[in-house]
Scaffold this active site. Structure first.
Site, PDB file in Angstrom:
ATOM      1  N   ASN A   9       3.654   2.551  -6.349  1.00 26.60           N
ATOM      2  CA  ASN A   9       2.855   2.893  -7.524  1.00 26.60           C
ATOM      3  C   ASN A   9       3.473   4.150  -8.119  1.00 26.60           C
ATOM      4  OD1 ASN A   9       0.974   3.682  -9.384  1.00 26.60           O
ATOM      5  ND2 ASN A   9      -0.693   4.018  -7.910  1.00 26.60           N
ATOM      6  N   LYS A  11       2.754   5.652 -10.759  1.00 23.15           N
ATOM      7  CA  LYS A  11       1.767   6.461 -11.498  1.00 23.15           C
ATOM      8  C   LYS A  11       2.371   6.934 -12.828  1.00 23.15           C
ATOM      9  CE  LYS A  11      -0.414   7.537  -7.142  1.00 23.15           C
ATOM     10  NZ  LYS A  11      -1.174   8.474  -6.317  1.00 23.15           N
ATOM     11  N   HIS A  95      -7.728   1.680  -8.664  1.00 19.15           N
ATOM     12  CA  HIS A  95      -7.111   2.810  -7.957  1.00 19.15           C
ATOM     13  C   HIS A  95      -8.055   4.009  -8.026  1.00 19.15           C
ATOM     14  CE1 HIS A  95      -4.411   6.103  -6.997  1.00 19.15           C
ATOM     15  NE2 HIS A  95      -3.679   5.191  -6.370  1.00 19.15           N
ATOM     16  N   GLU A  97      -7.592   7.017  -8.643  1.00 20.82           N
ATOM     17  CA  GLU A  97      -7.423   7.899  -9.809  1.00 20.82           C
ATOM     18  C   GLU A  97      -8.117   7.311 -11.026  1.00 20.82           C
ATOM     19  OE1 GLU A  97      -3.206   8.123  -9.242  1.00 20.82           O
ATOM     20  OE2 GLU A  97      -3.618   9.254  -7.408  1.00 20.82           O
ATOM     21  N   GLU A 167      -7.126   3.032   0.421  1.00 19.35           N
ATOM     22  CA  GLU A 167      -6.529   4.324   0.110  1.00 19.35           C
ATOM     23  C   GLU A 167      -7.593   5.412   0.207  1.00 19.35           C
ATOM     24  OE1 GLU A 167      -2.689   3.659  -2.429  1.00 19.35           O
ATOM     25  OE2 GLU A 167      -4.376   4.149  -3.715  1.00 19.35           O
ATOM     26  N   GLY A 173      -1.587  11.869  -2.205  1.00 19.23           N
ATOM     27  CA  GLY A 173      -0.847  12.966  -2.817  1.00 19.23           C
ATOM     28  C   GLY A 173      -1.075  14.304  -2.142  1.00 19.23           C
ATOM     29  N   SER A 213      -0.133   9.138   1.168  1.00 15.41           N
ATOM     30  CA  SER A 213       0.907   9.952   1.821  1.00 15.41           C
ATOM     31  C   SER A 213       1.758   9.165   2.809  1.00 15.41           C
ATOM     32  CB  SER A 213       0.278  11.181   2.500  1.00 15.41           C
ATOM     33  OG  SER A 213      -0.330  12.013   1.532  1.00 15.41           O
TER      34      SER A 213
HETATM   35  P1  13P Z   1       0.810   9.034  -2.342  1.00 15.76           P
HETATM   36  O1  13P Z   1       1.703   8.122  -1.550  1.00 15.76           O
HETATM   37  O2  13P Z   1       1.569   9.915  -3.304  1.00 15.76           O
HETATM   38  O3  13P Z   1      -0.159   9.780  -1.480  1.00 15.76           O
HETATM   39  O4  13P Z   1      -0.089   8.077  -3.301  1.00 15.76           O
HETATM   40  C1  13P Z   1      -0.722   7.001  -2.735  1.00 15.76           C
HETATM   41  C2  13P Z   1      -1.282   6.161  -3.835  1.00 15.76           C
HETATM   42  O5  13P Z   1      -2.205   6.563  -4.520  1.00 15.76           O
HETATM   43  C3  13P Z   1      -0.669   4.851  -4.077  1.00 15.76           C
HETATM   44  O6  13P Z   1      -1.420   4.103  -4.972  1.00 15.76           O
END
Ligand code: 13P
Length: 252
Positions: A9, A11, A95, A97, A167, A173, A213
């Protein structure tokens, strides 16, 4: 036997040139890989170009979001048919976010899930608890509520086209990865929920990715858990070596 599935992803990262270089690097390095499904989900403005760069490769194309309506006056939104037109196979839905920053609800995610399924996109439906929900012992309640809300009305047959991503929000992150035991506990709960809501066959077939992560150095032990069938990778998906390092964790 569930086929492992590792998805990146991206982002809201990269520019056009670096996104293309990343896609080309992944296409090259994944040549000849067998026994695993790979995908990347670029920002929507780059989906077309990245799809061309990945054509004929082992890496499938996905999107990070979609709107549930087919067309019309929905300024700024993108439809399922548009993404299919550009060669997308997957779409990430719900997601954290989008849930927590953009305010997306389970009801909206549910509409998107049905639109994606009807239009031939395979949804990667995300669930995950916040840190204070985990600390309050509510993790499994949150997961169940998001599962039931996001997947309401999804038939047994349709469920076969869905991937679930667990997740935990506190692990995204932050560099704070869930321990294999913490992740496996939730994955097992999701598998049991699939059996409860559907049946054993569905529970055994649906792939459940872990996200939060994931890096090459923690991927092997996470992916070795019996109910973790792959990873949804953020930060580490932005570098060819790191993403391919995670994929390599599958074969160790
Ligand atoms: P990270 O791997 O940067 O923690 O992000 C995970 C994520 O949100 C994948 O959709």
């Amino acid at each position: 036997m569930r086929r492992p599935f590792i998805a990146g992803n991206w982002k809201m990262n990269l520019d056009r040139a670096s996104a293309l270089a990343l896609a080309e690097g992944l296409a090259k390095q994944s040549k000849g890989l067998d026994g695993v499904d790979l995908a990347v989900c670029p920002p929507s403005v780059y989906v077309d170009a990245i799809g061309r760069a990945l054509a004929g490769s082992n890496v499938a194309l996905g999107a990070q979001n979609v709107y549930h309506e087919a067309n019309g006056a929905y300024t700024g939104e993108v439809s399922v048919a548009m993404l299919r037109d550009l060669g997308c196979k997957y779409v990430i839905l719900g997601h954290s976010e989008r849930r927590h920053i953009l305010g997306e609800t389970d009801a909206e995610i549910n509409k998107k899930t049905h639109a994606a399924l009807a239009g031939g996109l395979l949804p990667i439906v995300c669930v995950g608890e916040l840190l204070d929900e985990r600390e309050a012992g509510q993790t499994l309640d949150v997961i169940r509520r998001q599962f039931d809300g996001s997947l309401a009305g999804v038939s047994e047959e349709q469920m076969g086209n869905i991937v679930i991503a667990y997740e935990p929000v506190w692990a995204i992150g932050t560099g704070k990865v869930a321990s294999p035991t913490q992740a496996e506990e939730v994955h097992l709960a999701l598998r049991n929920l699939l059996q409860e809501r559907y049946n054993k066959g569905v529970a055994e077939a649906v792939r459940i990715q872990y996200g939060g992560s994931v890096k090459p150095d923690n991927a092997t032990v996470l992916l070795a858990q019996p109910n973790i069938d792959g990873a949804l990778v953020g930060g580490a998906s932005l570098k060819v070596d790191q993403f391919m390092g995670i994929v390599a964790g599958l074969t160790k």
